[in-house]
Enzyme design. Structure first.
Site, short mmCIF file in Angstrom:
data_model
loop_
_atom_site.label_atom_id
_atom_site.label_comp_id
_atom_site.label_asym_id
_atom_site.label_seq_id
_atom_site.Cartn_x
_atom_site.Cartn_y
_atom_site.Cartn_z
N LYS A 1 3.64 -9.86 16.24
CA LYS A 1 4.42 -10.94 15.60
C LYS A 1 4.11 -12.27 16.28
O LYS A 1 3.88 -13.29 15.62
CB LYS A 1 5.93 -10.65 15.69
CG LYS A 1 6.40 -9.46 14.87
CD LYS A 1 6.35 -9.77 13.39
CE LYS A 1 6.81 -8.61 12.54
NZ LYS A 1 6.40 -8.74 11.13
N TYR B 1 4.07 -4.02 18.99
CA TYR B 1 4.59 -4.49 17.69
C TYR B 1 5.04 -5.96 17.81
O TYR B 1 4.64 -6.82 17.02
CB TYR B 1 5.76 -3.61 17.22
CG TYR B 1 6.71 -4.34 16.30
CD1 TYR B 1 6.38 -4.58 14.97
CD2 TYR B 1 7.91 -4.87 16.79
CE1 TYR B 1 7.23 -5.30 14.15
CE2 TYR B 1 8.76 -5.58 15.98
CZ TYR B 1 8.42 -5.80 14.66
OH TYR B 1 9.26 -6.52 13.86
N PHE C 1 16.60 -11.92 12.76
CA PHE C 1 17.36 -11.22 13.79
C PHE C 1 17.50 -9.75 13.34
O PHE C 1 16.47 -9.13 13.11
CB PHE C 1 18.64 -12.01 14.15
CG PHE C 1 18.25 -13.14 15.07
CD1 PHE C 1 17.44 -14.19 14.63
CD2 PHE C 1 18.53 -13.09 16.43
CE1 PHE C 1 16.96 -15.19 15.48
CE2 PHE C 1 18.06 -14.09 17.31
CZ PHE C 1 17.29 -15.12 16.83
N LEU D 1 19.76 1.14 14.84
CA LEU D 1 21.15 1.56 14.96
C LEU D 1 21.83 1.86 13.61
O LEU D 1 22.38 2.94 13.42
CB LEU D 1 21.95 0.48 15.72
CG LEU D 1 23.43 0.76 15.86
CD1 LEU D 1 23.68 2.00 16.72
CD2 LEU D 1 24.17 -0.44 16.46
N LYS E 1 5.84 -1.59 11.75
CA LYS E 1 7.02 -2.22 12.35
C LYS E 1 7.84 -1.38 13.32
O LYS E 1 8.93 -1.78 13.71
CB LYS E 1 7.93 -2.69 11.22
CG LYS E 1 8.43 -1.54 10.36
CD LYS E 1 9.60 -1.96 9.51
CE LYS E 1 10.21 -0.74 8.86
NZ LYS E 1 11.36 -1.03 8.04
N SER F 1 9.96 -12.36 13.96
CA SER F 1 11.09 -11.61 14.51
C SER F 1 11.64 -12.30 15.74
O SER F 1 10.90 -12.95 16.50
CB SER F 1 10.58 -10.22 14.88
OG SER F 1 11.51 -9.57 15.70
N ALA F 2 12.92 -12.08 15.96
CA ALA F 2 13.56 -12.57 17.19
C ALA F 2 12.91 -11.96 18.42
O ALA F 2 13.09 -12.47 19.53
CB ALA F 2 15.04 -12.21 17.16
N ASN G 1 0.82 -1.21 0.00
CA ASN G 1 0.00 0.00 0.00
C ASN G 1 0.86 1.27 0.00
O ASN G 1 0.34 2.38 0.02
CB ASN G 1 -0.98 0.01 1.19
CG ASN G 1 -0.27 0.06 2.54
OD1 ASN G 1 0.96 0.12 2.60
ND2 ASN G 1 -1.03 0.04 3.61
N ASN H 1 4.60 2.84 3.98
CA ASN H 1 5.92 3.16 4.52
C ASN H 1 7.00 2.77 3.52
O ASN H 1 8.07 2.29 3.88
CB ASN H 1 6.11 2.41 5.84
CG ASN H 1 7.35 2.83 6.58
OD1 ASN H 1 7.81 3.96 6.42
ND2 ASN H 1 7.92 1.93 7.36
N1 UFG Z 1 20.93 1.35 19.57
C1 UFG Z 1 21.71 2.43 19.91
N2 UFG Z 1 21.46 3.62 19.31
C2 UFG Z 1 20.47 3.80 18.38
C3 UFG Z 1 19.67 2.68 18.05
C4 UFG Z 1 19.93 1.48 18.66
O1 UFG Z 1 22.62 2.31 20.74
O2 UFG Z 1 20.31 4.93 17.89
C5 UFG Z 1 21.25 0.03 20.15
C6 UFG Z 1 20.11 -0.66 20.86
O3 UFG Z 1 20.07 -0.29 22.22
C7 UFG Z 1 20.44 -2.14 20.64
C8 UFG Z 1 21.15 -2.15 19.29
O4 UFG Z 1 21.59 -0.82 19.08
O5 UFG Z 1 21.37 -2.57 21.60
C9 UFG Z 1 20.24 -2.54 18.14
O6 UFG Z 1 19.08 -1.71 18.13
P1 UFG Z 1 18.08 -1.65 16.89
O7 UFG Z 1 17.04 -0.64 17.21
O8 UFG Z 1 18.86 -1.47 15.63
O9 UFG Z 1 17.47 -3.12 16.84
P2 UFG Z 1 16.68 -3.93 17.98
O10 UFG Z 1 17.49 -5.14 18.28
O11 UFG Z 1 16.27 -3.09 19.11
O12 UFG Z 1 15.32 -4.27 17.22
C10 UFG Z 1 15.33 -5.03 16.05
C11 UFG Z 1 14.16 -4.64 15.15
C12 UFG Z 1 12.87 -4.99 15.77
C13 UFG Z 1 12.85 -6.41 16.18
C14 UFG Z 1 14.05 -6.75 17.03
C15 UFG Z 1 14.09 -8.23 17.24
O13 UFG Z 1 14.18 -3.25 14.91
O14 UFG Z 1 11.86 -4.81 14.81
O15 UFG Z 1 15.25 -6.36 16.37
O16 UFG Z 1 15.14 -8.63 17.98
F1 UFG Z 1 11.73 -6.68 16.90
#
Ligand code: UFG
Length: 349
Positions: free
Chosen positions: A155, A151, A180, A202, A86, A126-127, A34, A37
């Site tokens: 899942k 969210y 992951f 990140l 998401k 998702s993990a 759609n 995003n």
């Molecule tokens: N982090 C930072 N700074 C940022 C963003 C993230 O230090 O600006 C850290 C987080 O604390 C974490 C790591 O980087 O330790 C990864 O963070 P992400 O936000 O990149 O990813 P997440 O593991 O939090 O989340 C991702 C997906 C989700 C999913 C999840 C499943 O974004 O959709 O993995 O494990 F649910």
């Protein structure tokens, strides 16, 4: 033999990479999105990368009549479902929108599938369903854990819905792929991740710091129980992840059933290690600021990918260097992503 695959959410970051791998493997590919995003520019780029034609429909999975028409016309052999809201943080503020959209579109999709005789679905899970994992590395037998946001709960709930549908109809083949942390981009630099506004994740954030769009990387906490105190994750190159879907389809062709696979590399990298790898890839020092922990984050999450290797004959080939290299390449070539595109507002109609 499966010939035609419908990718729900095919214009998005992961969906577009899946379309490339499907076309490369000779599957007829129908993308339905759609564009809530995502941008349809990605669809043109998929054709540019593969030199093949892709069929694209702009349609919303909440509109059952429209989706039924598409299925009756296209008659796909299988669906890869990666459409959905998401953003973890947004889901906390708009839980109803997340439950409504993600669950309803999945249920309507399954209803259309059974009415039109399509009985194979691969779902982007998702993990996050493991919560704070009970064991590391995480195998598929690890119990699902307590999830900290709506969210993630969508899942987990969708996994349950698909499991129950399969239990009631053993011919309805289901593969749950637990991703992951997908990062990077296609090596061509033509498709990649295009977050709206300030990136939540990140690596997209680091990418914007690397090209000078943002000033400094905010490290969310350095007091975790990990070797350097920062969060550890299992980052996986999005091209490897996409190829995992093709391997899952092959498995589905051979035997239906209900199967669950972790898609990760099995290696954990800390936030600081990812920043170091990115600095190497872009050849610059990147400013970092240590901030407090982000609520809901866990210390450490990486998988045991042995089951996918054993049963799907799939394993990740790219390492953190290629992930950072391809992320930077995409960001350099597309500093504003796909450009301004309309972001529809979350709504019920
Ligand atoms: N982090 C930072 N700074 C940022 C963003 C993230 O230090 O600006 C850290 C987080 O604390 C974490 C790591 O980087 O330790 C990864 O963070 P992400 O936000 O990149 O990813 P997440 O593991 O939090 O989340 C991702 C997906 C989700 C999913 C999840 C499943 O974004 O959709 O993995 O494990 F649910």
């Amino acid at each position: 033999m499966m010939k035609k695959i419908l990718v729900a959410g095919g214009a998005g970051y992961i969906g577009s990479h899946i379309c490339v791998e499907l076309l490369n493997e000779g599957y007829e590919t129908v993308s339905v999105d759609n564009l809530y995003n995502s941008s349809d520019v990605s669809m043109k780029r998929v054709e540019e990368i593969t030199g093949k034609k892709l069929k694209f429909y702009r349609a919303d999975f909440l509109m059952e009549d429209v989706i039924t028409d598409i299925f009756e016309k296209e008659r796909p052999d299988a669906v890869i479902m990666c459409a959905g809201y998401k953003a973890v943080g947004e889901s906390v503020v708009k839980p109803l929108e997340y439950y409504y959209n993600n669950l309803t579109s999945l249920m309507l999709l399954c209803d259309v599938m059974r009415k039109t005789g399509c009985k194979n679905i691969i779902f982007s899970s998702s993990a996050t369903v493991y919560g704070d994992p009970a064991e590391i590395p995480i195998t598929e037998d690890c119990p699902k854990g307590e999830i900290t946001n709506p969210y993630g709960r969508t899942k987990s709930m969708i996994e349950q819905i698909l499991t129950d549908i399969h239990a009631a109809d053993r011919d309805f083949g289901v593969i749950l792929l637990r991703y992951f942390n997908p990062i990077g981009a296609h090596p061509s630099g033509l498709i990649g991740e295009d977050p709206e506004g300030i990136p939540n994740n990140l690596v997209p954030y680091i990418a914007q710091v690397a090209i000078g769009k943002r000033e400094a990387i905010h490290v969310f906490g350095n007091d975790y129980d990990t070797p350097d105190g920062t969060g550890v994750r299992d980052y996986i190159h999005v091209v490897d992840l996409a190829k995992g879907h093709v391997s899952a389809l092959r498995k589905m062709e051979k035997d239906g059933g209900l199967n669950i696979y972790n898609l990760g590399t099995g290696k954990g990298y800390s936030v600081l290690e990812v920043i170091d790898a990115y600095e190497k890839a872009c050849g610059k020092k990147l400013k970092r600021i240590i901030d407090p922990r982000r609520p809901g984050d866990i210390a450490c999450c990486y998988c045991d990918p042995a089951k996918a290797k054993r049963e799907l004959n799939w394993e990740a080939r790219y390492g953190i260097e290629e992930m950072c290299r391809d992320s930077y390449n995409w960001q350099m070539k597309n500093p504003d992503g796909y450009g301004a595109f309309e972001h529809a507002k979350i709504c019920f109609s």
